[in-house]
Enzyme design. Structure first.
Site, PDB file in Angstrom:
ATOM      1  N   SER A  93       0.870  -1.189   0.000  1.00  0.00           N
ATOM      2  CA  SER A  93       0.000   0.000   0.000  1.00  0.00           C
ATOM      3  C   SER A  93       0.897   1.226   0.000  1.00  0.00           C
ATOM      4  O   SER A  93       2.074   1.135   0.344  1.00  0.00           O
ATOM      5  CB  SER A  93      -0.841   0.046   1.258  1.00  0.00           C
ATOM      6  OG  SER A  93      -1.538  -1.134   1.383  1.00  0.00           O
ATOM      7  N   LYS A 126      -3.831   9.784  -8.778  1.00  0.00           N
ATOM      8  CA  LYS A 126      -4.180   8.555  -8.045  1.00  0.00           C
ATOM      9  C   LYS A 126      -5.673   8.286  -8.262  1.00  0.00           C
ATOM     10  O   LYS A 126      -6.525   8.938  -7.667  1.00  0.00           O
ATOM     11  CB  LYS A 126      -3.866   8.713  -6.566  1.00  0.00           C
ATOM     12  CG  LYS A 126      -4.092   7.460  -5.775  1.00  0.00           C
ATOM     13  CD  LYS A 126      -3.478   7.554  -4.401  1.00  0.00           C
ATOM     14  CE  LYS A 126      -3.739   6.289  -3.623  1.00  0.00           C
ATOM     15  NZ  LYS A 126      -5.156   6.062  -3.372  1.00  0.00           N
ATOM     16  N   CYS A 422     -46.846  24.610   1.051  1.00  0.00           N
ATOM     17  CA  CYS A 422     -45.605  25.342   0.800  1.00  0.00           C
ATOM     18  C   CYS A 422     -45.122  25.952   2.123  1.00  0.00           C
ATOM     19  O   CYS A 422     -45.897  26.617   2.822  1.00  0.00           O
ATOM     20  CB  CYS A 422     -45.860  26.439  -0.238  1.00  0.00           C
ATOM     21  SG  CYS A 422     -44.463  27.565  -0.390  1.00  0.00           S
TER      22      CYS A 422
HETATM   23  O1  I6G Z   1       0.877   3.997  -8.705  1.00  0.00           O
HETATM   24  C1  I6G Z   1       0.033   3.518  -7.796  1.00  0.00           C
HETATM   25  C2  I6G Z   1      -1.284   3.871  -7.812  1.00  0.00           C
HETATM   26  C3  I6G Z   1      -2.155   3.370  -6.887  1.00  0.00           C
HETATM   27  C4  I6G Z   1       0.529   2.642  -6.835  1.00  0.00           C
HETATM   28  C5  I6G Z   1      -0.352   2.119  -5.877  1.00  0.00           C
HETATM   29  C6  I6G Z   1      -1.707   2.502  -5.924  1.00  0.00           C
HETATM   30  O2  I6G Z   1      -2.495   2.003  -4.988  1.00  0.00           O
HETATM   31  C7  I6G Z   1      -3.887   2.297  -5.050  1.00  0.00           C
HETATM   32  N1  I6G Z   1       0.085   1.260  -4.936  1.00  0.00           N
HETATM   33  C8  I6G Z   1       1.378   0.949  -4.936  1.00  0.00           C
HETATM   34  C9  I6G Z   1       1.854   0.043  -3.883  1.00  0.00           C
HETATM   35  C10 I6G Z   1       2.246   1.459  -5.890  1.00  0.00           C
HETATM   36  N2  I6G Z   1       1.838   2.277  -6.820  1.00  0.00           N
HETATM   37  C11 I6G Z   1       3.689   1.101  -5.876  1.00  0.00           C
END
Ligand code: I6G
Length: 697
Positions: A93, A126, A422
């Site tokens: 993680s 992300k 109302c």
């Molecule tokens: O590049 C990433 C995006 C999302 C990740 C990741 C991730 O977890 C939701 N988790 C790890 C462990 C790594 N890259 C290396």
């Protein structure tokens, strides 16, 4: 020599074998263009014909069927449960950082532990979904697994196979060798638009709604029946590699992502190499600013060391690699308690339930109210007053309750009362059959007038500087304005007596109201607040009819002639102008000197000039014009302004913080121009452009 019975191999003519192979390649390519590039080069009908041909050949020669055939994506029977999968390389993680200082501290540790002064980092958005591992053996997808606890995940092979972005087989380009074993790690996610559509459909079917795209993606992937997964709009984006055997693995993370891209595996969008921490921080800010314009939910930015050997050498603390971290954006969603539900009355008389919340900070703002949309939504959420709820606030959009948490009930909760009267004028409320909304039918309801006046004066309507919510509400409360046209007959002597209204302020307000009489006809139509007539439809009506008299005389059939007008819009416009009170209102506006026609001849549209006949798209924030001003001027220059970028788009004009349209234009190779180009091209089209700074009201 004794006769040999024909083998299975022999039964299939070589040309059939070759055609099957060709069809699979073509289908793979068209899938990639459609799902990954979002730029199909064949019609659905052509694609379907290829699939049908392949299915027919496979029916004729079942020995040709292989698990990586596109015909075999969907169709596995429901499972009893998911088998477990051991991750040979643990799926770790990411640790989190929440500020620039924490990004610097994380990078400092990388510099210190590596003994290097220069380290390259890679950033990526992300995606908020579910992490999965895909295993390819000899280029064929053989396993899909969830991350689970990082060591043991669930086998979801039959489900990931239904995601059309995921290749069932890899087709390396000439000269590229694929490793015998290749593990691709990434995120299964859902686009926001697809998630909303899915929830709408579920709502219509009375099914529980998903709170957010992440839950929708996770819930869809973890279905025992792969046919259900197949029906969900899931997507995939790779963010790393895991196992790699048989060839030399890439030296850097970016090379790994580039390699996956070459194999037509979708990867996270817009990953960047940053050479300094300052660049990393800049990227994190850039993503944070663009966050609400993205097509997908991103909850942060992943930062990784680019050099894979260094990444490995940095090792792991607990379950988190030292060589990567996630910069987390402030939450879009928080949990809080609903203290009460009140009902607000809008300009159409629509009653909207509003949850009064235990105040909660979301993204730097204290949220005390959230919309519940309508009584059906309350039902769907199963909301009781006193419930713990998930509240979402995104950018400037009104916060909304997206889920209840019934597990946190203590028995003191009570149902929400649906108002039969109302809350402002006490008129009996109505809810039409087949509609989800409840209305106050009283056209003189003060709440309706307040909302109408706010809309009338708003920037994209009559743009009355200084007439904000507080003043317009006050004018209604004091009876200074009892109908929209009253605005142009205000007793200014009376206003001058009011506290806080000095002569200068009153003079400015008077001037602004007077100036609004001459707004373009389309703005006036938008300002009237006719149901289903937003800015775009108002423009279409103004372009088509060019005067209020012609518009008021229009039949439903004539209204339906306008491209893009359906029965609901046509009916609503028609009925608005049949209502005697509305016709009286229009007559008063006319007598007061409000412009209700387009003076220029329709042929004012230039037939020449750099914008004439061009299809253009606007994205991002312009400095010198509002979006609606820019659209108006572009139309006058003969351009066709559309909402989405396609191959037919001639130019995209991008202002500050452009959104996904920018990325799409890049993908399609559509020319992207800036604000300066826009102003120049307008001038070259003979359009006078006032480039005064935008008012910030
Ligand atoms: O590049 C990433 C995006 C999302 C990740 C990741 C991730 O977890 C939701 N988790 C790890 C462990 C790594 N890259 C290396």
């Amino acid at each position: 020599m004794a006769d040999r019975p024909p083998t299975v191999q022999d039964r299939v003519p070589p040309e059939v074998r070759a055609r099957v192979e060709e069809l699979r390649r073509l289908i793979h390519r068209y899938n990639y263009e459609y799902y990954v590039l979002n730029a199909p080069t064949v019609s659905d009908a052509e694609y379907d014909a290829l699939m049908l041909e392949l299915r027919r050949l496979e029916e004729q020669y079942p020995e040709l069927i292989t698990p990586d055939s596109p015909t075999q994506r969907v169709g596995a029977p429901p499972a009893e449960g998911f088998a477990t999968v051991q991750h040979e390389i643990p799926m770790l993680s990411l640790g989190n950082v929440f500020s620039d200082a924490e990004i610097r501290a994380w990078a400092e540790r990388v510099y210190r532990l590596s003994g290097r002064h220069e380290v390259e980092f890679v950033t990526e958005p992300k995606l908020d979904g579910l992490a999965v591992s895909l295993l390819y053996r000899d280029g064929v997808l053989v396993r899909g697994a969830t991350r689970g606890d990082g060591y043991t995940g669930e086998d979801v092979t039959n489900n990931v196979r239904t995601i059309r972005m995921i290749p069932l087989r890899l087709y390396p380009p000439e000269g590229v060798q694929i490793p015998r074993i290749l593990e691709v790690r990434g995120e299964v996610y859902m686009k926001i638009r697809d998630f909303e559509k899915l929830n709408r459909e579920r709502g219509e079917q009375g099914l529980p709604l998903f709170a957010n795209p992440r839950n929708a993606a996770a819930g869809s992937l973890r279905q025992l029946d792969p046919n259900v997964t197949a029906s969900r709009p899931l997507r995939f984006a790779a963010w790393d590699i895991g196992l790699w055997e048989g060839t030399e693995p890439p030296a850097t993370h970016v090379q790994a992502l580039d390699f996956l891209r070459q194999l037509q595996i979708p990867v996270v969008p817009d990953y960047r190499v940053c050479r300094t921490v300052d660049e990393v921080i800049e990227e994190c800010h850039r993503w944070q600013e663009r966050r609400d314009q993205l097509e997908f939910e991103a909850d942060g930015v992943v930062i990784k060391v680019n050099d894979r050997a260094l990444y490995q050498a940095l090792g792991v603390v607990g379950r988190e690699p030292r060589g990567a971290t996630a910069y987390k954006f402030p939450a879009h969603e928080k949990t809080t308690i609903v203290r009460d539900v009140i009902w607000s009355v809008g300009r159409t008389g629509k009653l909207t339930p509003v949850a009064i919340l235990e105040p909660v900070e979301i993204g730097g703002v204290i949220v005390e109210r959230a919309t519940l949309h309508n009584e059906e939504e309350i039902k769907r959420l199963g909301l009781l007053i006193g419930d713990a709820v998930v509240v979402q606030r995104r950018g400037d959009v009104i916060p909304k309750v997206v889920a209840t948490i019934p597990q946190r009930r203590d028995g003191d909760e009570r149902p929400v009362d649906i108002p039969q009267h109302c809350p402002v004028c006490s008129a009996h409320t109505i809810r039409l059959e087949g509609e989800v909304d409840r209305y106050c039918p009283n056209p003189n309801c003060p709440a309706r007038l307040k909302a109408s006046l706010r809309h009338f004066a708003s920037r994209n309507a009559m743009d009355i500087e200084g007439l904000g919510e507080k003043i317009s509400d006050l004018f209604v409360d004091l009876g200074i304005v009892r109908s929209l046209p009253d605005l142009y007959e205000i007793d200014w002597q009376r206003v001058l007596q009011l506290e806080g209204f000095g002569p200068k302020k009153v003079e400015n307000l008077q001037k602004a109201i007077e100036a609004s009489k001459n707004r373009p006809f389309a703005r006036f139509l938008f300002a009237l607040g006719i149901r289903h007539v937003g800015e775009r439809n108002a423009q279409l009506l103004a372009d088509h009819f060019r005067s209020i008299d012609r518009l008021m005389a229009a039949t439903i059939d004539e209204l339906l002639q306008i491209p893009g007008f359906g029965p609901a819009v046509a009916q609503s416009v028609y009925e608005f102008f049949r209502e005697p009170k509305n016709r009286e209102m229009i007559e008063r506006f006319r007598k007061l000197g409000v412009r209700m026609a387009e003076e220029e001849a329709p042929a004012a549209m230039p037939v020449q000039g750099p914008l004439a006949g061009k299809t253009v798209v606007l994205t991002g924030r312009l400095e010198s014009l509002t979006r609606s001003q820019a659209e108006e001027l572009l139309r006058r220059a003969g351009a066709h302004v559309t909402d989405s970028v396609s191959r037919k788009t001639d130019f995209v004009f991008a202002g500050a913080d452009p959104g996904s349209k920018y990325v799409r234009a890049q993908q399609l190779g559509v020319p992207i121009l800036g604000e300066e180009d826009l102003l120049r091209m307008l001038r070259e089209s003979g359009i006078e452009v006032e480039t005064a700074a935008r008012s910030e009201r």
